[in-house]
Write a protein that holds these residues in place. Structure first.
Motif, PDB file in Angstrom:
ATOM      1  N   THR A 148      28.590   8.901  27.279  1.00 35.32           N
ATOM      2  CA  THR A 148      29.187  10.063  26.620  1.00 35.32           C
ATOM      3  C   THR A 148      28.268  11.278  26.583  1.00 35.32           C
ATOM      4  OG1 THR A 148      30.578   8.610  25.305  1.00 35.32           O
ATOM      5  CG2 THR A 148      30.347  10.857  24.524  1.00 35.32           C
ATOM      6  N   VAL A 166      37.127  13.020  24.500  1.00 32.73           N
ATOM      7  CA  VAL A 166      36.675  12.452  23.226  1.00 32.73           C
ATOM      8  C   VAL A 166      36.988  13.451  22.126  1.00 32.73           C
ATOM      9  CG1 VAL A 166      34.830  11.072  24.281  1.00 32.73           C
ATOM     10  CG2 VAL A 166      34.326  13.388  23.453  1.00 32.73           C
ATOM     11  N   ARG A 202      34.629  15.384  16.831  1.00 28.12           N
ATOM     12  CA  ARG A 202      33.678  14.675  15.968  1.00 28.12           C
ATOM     13  C   ARG A 202      32.640  13.911  16.798  1.00 28.12           C
ATOM     14  NH1 ARG A 202      36.071  10.980  11.321  1.00 28.12           N
ATOM     15  NH2 ARG A 202      36.531  13.059  10.538  1.00 28.12           N
ATOM     16  N   THR A 203      33.082  13.339  17.919  1.00 26.76           N
ATOM     17  CA  THR A 203      32.154  12.611  18.800  1.00 26.76           C
ATOM     18  C   THR A 203      31.111  13.565  19.382  1.00 26.76           C
ATOM     19  OG1 THR A 203      33.834  10.980  19.353  1.00 26.76           O
ATOM     20  CG2 THR A 203      31.995  11.206  20.898  1.00 26.76           C
ATOM     21  N   ARG A 246      28.618  14.143  16.774  1.00 31.18           N
ATOM     22  CA  ARG A 246      27.741  12.981  16.578  1.00 31.18           C
ATOM     23  C   ARG A 246      26.604  12.984  17.600  1.00 31.18           C
ATOM     24  NH1 ARG A 246      32.171   9.649  14.845  1.00 31.18           N
ATOM     25  NH2 ARG A 246      32.635   9.106  16.973  1.00 31.18           N
ATOM     26  N   GLN A 247      26.922  13.376  18.822  1.00 34.90           N
ATOM     27  CA  GLN A 247      25.913  13.405  19.872  1.00 34.90           C
ATOM     28  C   GLN A 247      24.980  14.620  19.744  1.00 34.90           C
ATOM     29  OE1 GLN A 247      25.460  10.907  21.948  1.00 34.90           O
ATOM     30  NE2 GLN A 247      27.257   9.823  21.165  1.00 34.90           N
TER      31      GLN A 247
END
Length: 200
Positions: A7, A38, A41-42, A45-46
């Motif tokens: 990701t 994705v 929010r993903t 997160r990254q």
């Protein structure tokens, strides 16, 4: 069996692709999420902040678009840097992102980069008697003057091309190493003059 998707790499590749049409500031987390498949929010997160995204993207671009060819000697380092400046000219949007990222404080742990360690090893091999202070000083000089940040400053401030910037870099390397050689000669002279004379 389906391959697992990396990701963070997919996000960075998508951001790089977006740079072909937009500035970094125009790339939204939502558009990156849509492109990668994705959630927004993903993406957060990254890369919790845009500084994290900028730093991650710059590191990824340095590795994929502008890898510095291997070098061991100072002439090889100069040739590698010359090629890199020409590559920056070929993809200025990417190079400017790398330059911009260099001007922010690192968001991760600050440890010497591969380039820093390689430049230091090159200097220690070429100048075995170099002291720690000179090693840090000259290494930092060579790092900065071979960077995207220096390229961007010369490109925007003086409208110079990669080959012209390389000429400035080569002169800077000569001056930095010339001072090293002078300091080394001075130290050798002082050591020789402090030895007791055989004429006693």
């Amino acid at each position: 069996m389906a391959e697992t998707v990396d990701t963070p790499t997919a996000i960075l590749a998508s951001a790089a692709a977006s740079l072909r049409e937009h500035t970094f500031d125009d790339i939204s987390y939502r558009s990156l999420g849509d492109a990668v498949g994705v959630s927004e929010r993903t993406i957060y997160r990254q890369f919790p902040t845009r500084s994290h995204l900028l730093e991650g993207l710059a590191l990824w671009l340095e590795e994929t678009e502008f890898p510095l060819p291997a070098f061991v000697t100072i002439p090889q380092f100069q040739a590698a840097t010359r090629q890199r400046f020409i590559d920056f000219d070929g993809s200025p949007a990417f190079a400017f992102v790398c330059a911009r990222a260099a001007s922010i404080s690192p968001t991760g742990e600050a440890e010497p980069t591969f380039l820093t360690r390689t430049v230091e090893a090159m200097l220690q091999t070429s100048y075995p008697s170099i002291d720690a202070r000179d090693l840090r000083r000259v290494s930092a000089t060579l790092r900065y003057f071979s960077s995207a940040q220096f390229w961007a400053r010369m490109r925007t401030g003086f409208d110079m091309s990669g080959p012209e910037i390389s000429d400035v870099f080569d002169r800077t390397v000569g001056q930095a190493l010339g001072r090293l050689t002078s300091a080394s000669k001075t130290a050798d002279t002082m050591t020789t003059s402090s030895k007791p004379s055989d004429a006693a």
